[in-house]
Design a protein around this motif. Structure first.
Motif, mmCIF file in Angstrom:
data_model
loop_
_atom_site.group_PDB
_atom_site.id
_atom_site.type_symbol
_atom_site.label_atom_id
_atom_site.label_comp_id
_atom_site.label_asym_id
_atom_site.label_seq_id
_atom_site.Cartn_x
_atom_site.Cartn_y
_atom_site.Cartn_z
ATOM 1 N N ILE A 48 54.409 12.166 -47.378
ATOM 2 C CA ILE A 48 53.992 10.810 -47.018
ATOM 3 C C ILE A 48 53.792 9.990 -48.294
ATOM 4 O O ILE A 48 53.596 10.552 -49.376
ATOM 5 N N LEU A 52 49.164 6.228 -48.519
ATOM 6 C CA LEU A 52 48.713 6.536 -47.168
ATOM 7 C C LEU A 52 47.832 7.780 -47.214
ATOM 8 O O LEU A 52 48.035 8.671 -48.037
ATOM 9 N N ARG A 93 57.220 13.347 -36.838
ATOM 10 C CA ARG A 93 56.181 12.410 -37.259
ATOM 11 C C ARG A 93 54.896 13.146 -37.605
ATOM 12 O O ARG A 93 54.644 14.251 -37.134
ATOM 13 N N TYR A 105 53.362 8.131 -39.069
ATOM 14 C CA TYR A 105 54.350 8.009 -40.138
ATOM 15 C C TYR A 105 55.534 8.894 -39.774
ATOM 16 O O TYR A 105 55.369 10.096 -39.540
ATOM 17 N N TYR A 182 53.601 3.210 -39.796
ATOM 18 C CA TYR A 182 53.752 2.790 -41.188
ATOM 19 C C TYR A 182 55.134 3.150 -41.705
ATOM 20 O O TYR A 182 55.719 4.172 -41.319
ATOM 21 N N GLN A 184 57.419 2.955 -45.534
ATOM 22 C CA GLN A 184 57.492 2.640 -46.957
ATOM 23 C C GLN A 184 58.901 2.155 -47.272
ATOM 24 O O GLN A 184 59.887 2.835 -46.963
ATOM 25 N N ARG A 191 53.164 -2.111 -42.115
ATOM 26 C CA ARG A 191 52.643 -1.600 -40.847
ATOM 27 C C ARG A 191 53.257 -2.381 -39.691
ATOM 28 O O ARG A 191 53.343 -3.608 -39.736
#
Length: 245
Positions: A48, A52, A93, A105, A182, A184, A191
């Motif tokens: 992750i 986060l 996830r 995530y 979320y 990246q 978000r």
């Protein structure tokens, strides 16, 4: 009353208020099988973004493999187009939190149709990849298979479902009732807020003799029968545009 209006009127179960901006996407997540594994936090921390934080349940992290059928996905200003809007999907996830908002995530998302995959990845920034996915039905029995040669995973499951009257456990609520995700993109964290009714779960029984998973990303390797399973006929979802975190 429209479907979206009905969805937006049910908010008592939400952990925070609905966004004040207009919603952007509608979608349906149907015939959802949740398979959950308890994982040591140190393994997941490497998968992750650094900005986060893992969301833990009794000091344990969880990861979920979720095959389902996406249907009627569309932006708010267009009707859905079945050849693109409807496809099978499987996502891997985990559960994270940031600024007091616990969410999901996605480590990887496989989807059945290459054009749907391309558009979803372009529009959302989520880690969509094309995968070979097949769903079969035999009465109340289902078979779901997925292969992604790029990631090198393969998965198959046979299962059947039945109605359920028992209330959800605290763990089931924690694993399913999530109202943001979320993503990246480069150095930037975003978000997406989402909203839907409370998940209605059914009993599910997996045929362990015909269950197979071989899924490895980094030091994470899923090869065993899941620690926990759930099934839902599905929910209708609205989502908002991404916001900078």
């Amino acid at each position: 009353m429209s479907t979206v209006t009905q969805i937006l009127k049910q908010t008592e179960h939400r952990p925070w208020d609905l966004p004040t901006t207009p919603w952007l996407y509608y979608q349906e997540w149907n015939e959802v099988l949740f398979m959950h594994w308890e994982i040591e936090p140190e393994i997941l921390k490497k998968l992750i973004p650094e900005n986060l934080e893992l969301d833990l349940y009794n000091q344990k992290a969880w990861i979920s493999l979720v095959p389902f059928t996406m249907e009627k996905i569309r932006p708010s200003f267009l009707p859905y187009f079945a050849p693109i809007s409807n496809f099978h999907e499987i996502n891997l996830r985990t559960y994270v939190t940031k600024n007091g908002k616990s969410g999901v995530y996605f480590i990887n998302i496989g989807s059945q149709k290459w054009l749907s995959t391309l558009l979803a990845k372009k529009l959302s920034g989520l880690p969509y990849e094309n995968a070979t996915i097949k769903r079969e039905y035999d009465g109340n029995n289902q078979k779901y298979t997925a292969v992604n040669n790029t990631k090198g995973y393969d998965f198959s499951v046979n299962f059947k479902t039945s109605p359920r009257t028992a209330s959800k456990s605290l763990l089931e609520v924690w694993l399913t009732e999530r109202y943001c995700l979320y993503v990246q993109q480069g150095p930037v964290l975003y978000r997406y807020d989402i909203h839907h009714a409370v998940w209605e779960l059914e009993n599910v029984e997996i045929d362990s003799s015909r269950f197979h998973v071989n899924y490895q990303i980094g030091t994470l390797k899923l090869v065993n029968y899941p620690d926990y399973i759930n099934y839902s006929k599905g929910i209708k979802v609205v989502a908002w545009n991404k916001e900078l975190v």
